[in-house]
Design a protein around this motif. Structure first.
Motif, mmCIF file in Angstrom:
data_model
loop_
_atom_site.group_PDB
_atom_site.id
_atom_site.type_symbol
_atom_site.label_atom_id
_atom_site.label_comp_id
_atom_site.label_asym_id
_atom_site.label_seq_id
_atom_site.Cartn_x
_atom_site.Cartn_y
_atom_site.Cartn_z
ATOM 1 N N ALA A 53 0.639 -0.961 0.040
ATOM 2 C CA ALA A 53 0.167 -0.021 -0.121
ATOM 3 C C ALA A 53 0.867 1.243 -0.121
ATOM 4 O O ALA A 53 0.399 2.255 -0.771
ATOM 5 N N LEU A 54 1.966 1.131 0.792
ATOM 6 C CA LEU A 54 2.972 2.408 0.796
ATOM 7 C C LEU A 54 3.578 2.470 -0.652
ATOM 8 O O LEU A 54 3.621 3.506 -0.992
ATOM 9 N N VAL A 55 3.914 1.374 -1.261
ATOM 10 C CA VAL A 55 4.248 1.461 -2.538
ATOM 11 C C VAL A 55 3.408 2.090 -3.754
ATOM 12 O O VAL A 55 3.783 2.992 -4.335
ATOM 13 N N TYR A 56 2.309 1.738 -3.454
ATOM 14 C CA TYR A 56 1.177 2.368 -4.521
ATOM 15 C C TYR A 56 0.851 3.911 -4.472
ATOM 16 O O TYR A 56 0.729 4.337 -5.242
ATOM 17 N N LEU A 57 1.111 4.131 -2.876
ATOM 18 C CA LEU A 57 0.975 5.559 -2.682
ATOM 19 C C LEU A 57 2.035 6.643 -3.399
ATOM 20 O O LEU A 57 1.752 7.500 -3.801
ATOM 21 N N PHE A 58 3.215 5.768 -3.462
ATOM 22 C CA PHE A 58 4.554 6.609 -3.975
ATOM 23 C C PHE A 58 4.609 6.454 -5.375
ATOM 24 O O PHE A 58 5.744 6.832 -5.884
ATOM 25 N N SER A 59 3.892 5.482 -6.304
ATOM 26 C CA SER A 59 4.269 5.067 -7.246
ATOM 27 C C SER A 59 4.297 6.016 -8.519
ATOM 28 O O SER A 59 3.292 6.892 -8.570
ATOM 29 N N ARG A 60 5.168 6.021 -9.385
ATOM 30 C CA ARG A 60 5.338 7.265 -10.346
ATOM 31 C C ARG A 60 4.538 6.664 -11.568
ATOM 32 O O ARG A 60 4.196 7.389 -12.510
ATOM 33 N N VAL A 61 4.220 5.577 -11.799
ATOM 34 C CA VAL A 61 3.511 4.823 -12.824
ATOM 35 C C VAL A 61 1.856 4.658 -12.503
ATOM 36 O O VAL A 61 1.574 4.402 -11.376
ATOM 37 N N PRO A 62 0.994 4.923 -13.508
ATOM 38 C CA PRO A 62 -0.398 4.949 -13.135
ATOM 39 C C PRO A 62 -0.699 3.347 -12.551
ATOM 40 O O PRO A 62 0.037 2.419 -12.777
ATOM 41 N N ARG A 237 12.623 9.788 -3.031
ATOM 42 C CA ARG A 237 13.978 9.404 -2.701
ATOM 43 C C ARG A 237 14.124 8.295 -1.558
ATOM 44 O O ARG A 237 14.640 7.516 -1.545
ATOM 45 N N LEU A 238 13.323 8.654 -0.696
ATOM 46 C CA LEU A 238 13.257 8.099 0.553
ATOM 47 C C LEU A 238 12.640 6.669 0.411
ATOM 48 O O LEU A 238 13.045 5.644 0.730
ATOM 49 N N MET A 239 11.662 6.770 -0.080
ATOM 50 C CA MET A 239 10.878 5.441 -0.568
ATOM 51 C C MET A 239 11.451 4.543 -1.414
ATOM 52 O O MET A 239 11.443 3.197 -1.565
ATOM 53 N N PHE A 245 16.415 -1.328 -0.599
ATOM 54 C CA PHE A 245 16.869 -2.214 0.972
ATOM 55 C C PHE A 245 15.838 -3.386 0.668
ATOM 56 O O PHE A 245 16.749 -4.305 1.274
ATOM 57 N N VAL A 246 14.552 -3.270 0.812
ATOM 58 C CA VAL A 246 13.879 -4.481 0.840
ATOM 59 C C VAL A 246 14.339 -5.546 -0.332
ATOM 60 O O VAL A 246 14.707 -6.652 -0.086
ATOM 61 N N ILE A 247 14.486 -5.015 -1.311
ATOM 62 C CA ILE A 247 14.876 -5.857 -2.513
ATOM 63 C C ILE A 247 16.347 -6.577 -2.484
ATOM 64 O O ILE A 247 16.168 -7.536 -2.728
ATOM 65 N N HIS A 248 17.207 -5.754 -1.967
ATOM 66 C CA HIS A 248 18.475 -6.243 -1.704
ATOM 67 C C HIS A 248 18.739 -7.081 -0.362
ATOM 68 O O HIS A 248 19.806 -7.997 -0.363
ATOM 69 N N HIS A 249 17.744 -6.984 0.357
ATOM 70 C CA HIS A 249 18.272 -7.782 1.908
ATOM 71 C C HIS A 249 16.933 -8.628 2.057
ATOM 72 O O HIS A 249 17.055 -9.558 2.838
ATOM 73 N N LEU A 250 15.923 -8.503 1.492
ATOM 74 C CA LEU A 250 14.866 -9.519 1.905
ATOM 75 C C LEU A 250 14.473 -10.269 0.553
ATOM 76 O O LEU A 250 14.460 -11.515 0.631
ATOM 77 N N VAL A 251 14.024 -9.685 -0.637
ATOM 78 C CA VAL A 251 13.619 -10.462 -1.838
ATOM 79 C C VAL A 251 14.724 -11.325 -2.339
ATOM 80 O O VAL A 251 14.317 -12.288 -2.793
ATOM 81 N N LYS A 252 15.933 -10.891 -2.196
ATOM 82 C CA LYS A 252 16.944 -11.803 -2.492
ATOM 83 C C LYS A 252 17.109 -12.883 -1.988
ATOM 84 O O LYS A 252 17.623 -13.920 -2.546
ATOM 85 N N ALA A 253 16.439 -13.375 -0.887
ATOM 86 C CA ALA A 253 16.398 -14.635 -0.184
ATOM 87 C C ALA A 253 15.759 -15.561 -0.904
ATOM 88 O O ALA A 253 15.696 -16.715 -0.486
ATOM 89 N N THR A 254 14.828 -15.249 -2.108
ATOM 90 C CA THR A 254 14.153 -16.167 -2.867
ATOM 91 C C THR A 254 15.050 -16.691 -4.222
ATOM 92 O O THR A 254 14.603 -17.158 -4.742
#
Length: 309
Positions: A53-62, A237-239, A245-254
């Protein structure tokens, strides 16, 4: 926890519950197509709903199922090299290297294998796989030139195969498909939130994989595509930093492997053990569906009580 401590923290816990439930409802009702409520309740996208939901809020794409190639900076250069990529992918397919996982070490796509879907990983939220650098160096070189491209594979959908309706759990990326060797037919298609598109050789599709989607190949020709996850453009920039950070430290666990020597992420190492429990659940469901669902929802309720108590 004492009664007084519970009362003291109750406003904070109530806020967490409201945020979680609100985010889950946003995910459930986003788009025109949705799962049954009973399925959405235990779907992996529900548990990641607050972050998404946070990602959708800051998304630059429609917020729509299919997007433009221009929405992903630099991706057009990859499309332009489709013939080079196709040739390396076809060699891998002819050599039997585009295949299903040989064990329970690919949790993200495990259910697809039962329907004939096959893949060869190029990179997955980390550096390119050693096997990919060795067997398809030109494709790996092309991938490395695209900013924000974190995952890529060759993906094959055989004749008669159908991938069931699902939504991917992580909104921090968008999906890019490049047709390599396809049936070039409307009978081989992907449908995202009720909108249908067909693959064509040398043509790209960009879509938001957190909308419910499914794919089907009704032809007698194999479909081979380049399948990529590209970082979703965000306004802050913060988001953007949080998402990376999530991509490099959490999603890469898959991360998983094509062959020995490729690194397997923590989540997939654990998946092999956890899936044994899942197999017990499958046997229970086959024996008595009512008992299975009663146990399933009791476990979910128990987990929620432990989290919020």
């Amino acid at each position: 926890m004492s009664f007084h401590t519970l009362i003291a923290y109750w406003p904070l816990k109530l806020a967490v519950i409201v945020i979680f439930l609100g985010s889950a409802m946003l995910v459930h009702f986003r788009g025109k197509v949705r799962h049954r409520f009973s399925r959405q309740l235990t779907d992996h996208s529900t548990f990641l709903a607050p972050y998404n939901a946070l990602v959708y809020l800051f998304s630059r794409v429609p917020s729509k199922p299919f997007l433009r190639e221009e929405d992903l900076p630099g991706i057009a250069a990859l499309t332009a090299k489709w013939e080079i990529i196709r040739d390396e992918g076809m060699r891998l397919m002819d050599d039997g290297m585009v295949r299903a996982s040989e064990g329970y070490n690919d949790l993200g796509f495990n259910s697809f294998f039962r329907r004939g879907w096959k893949r060869f990983y190029l990179k997955w939220y980390d550096s390119p796989l050693p096997s990919a650098e060795k067997l398809c160096p030109e494709t790996v070189k092309a991938l490395e030139q695209v900013p924000g491209l974190h995952g890529a594979m060759f993906a094959m959908l055989p004749p008669g195969s159908r991938l069931v309706s699902h939504r991917d759990p992580f909104a921090g990326s968008l999906r890019y498909h490049l047709g390599l060797r396809t049936p070039n037919s409307d009978d081989c298609f992907i449908e995202v939130d009720g909108q249908r598109r067909s693959w064509r050789d040398g043509q790209a599709l960009v879509f938001d994989e957190t909308f419910i989607h499914f794919a089907e190949n009704k032809t007698d020709v194999n479909r081979l595509i380049l399948f990529c996850d590209v970082e979703r453009p965000l306004r802050s920039r913060l988001m953007t930093g949080i998402n990376r950070f999530v991509i490099h430290h959490l999603v890469k666990a898959t991360a998983t492997q094509n062959m020995e020597g490729d690194k397997v992420g923590f989540a997939n190492k654990a998946f092999g053990s956890v899936y044994k429990i899942r197999l017990v659940g499958k046997r229970l469901k086959k024996w008595n569906r009512k008992v299975y669902y009663a146990c399933k929802y009791a476990i979910v309720l128990g987990v929620l009580v432990l989290i919020f108590y």
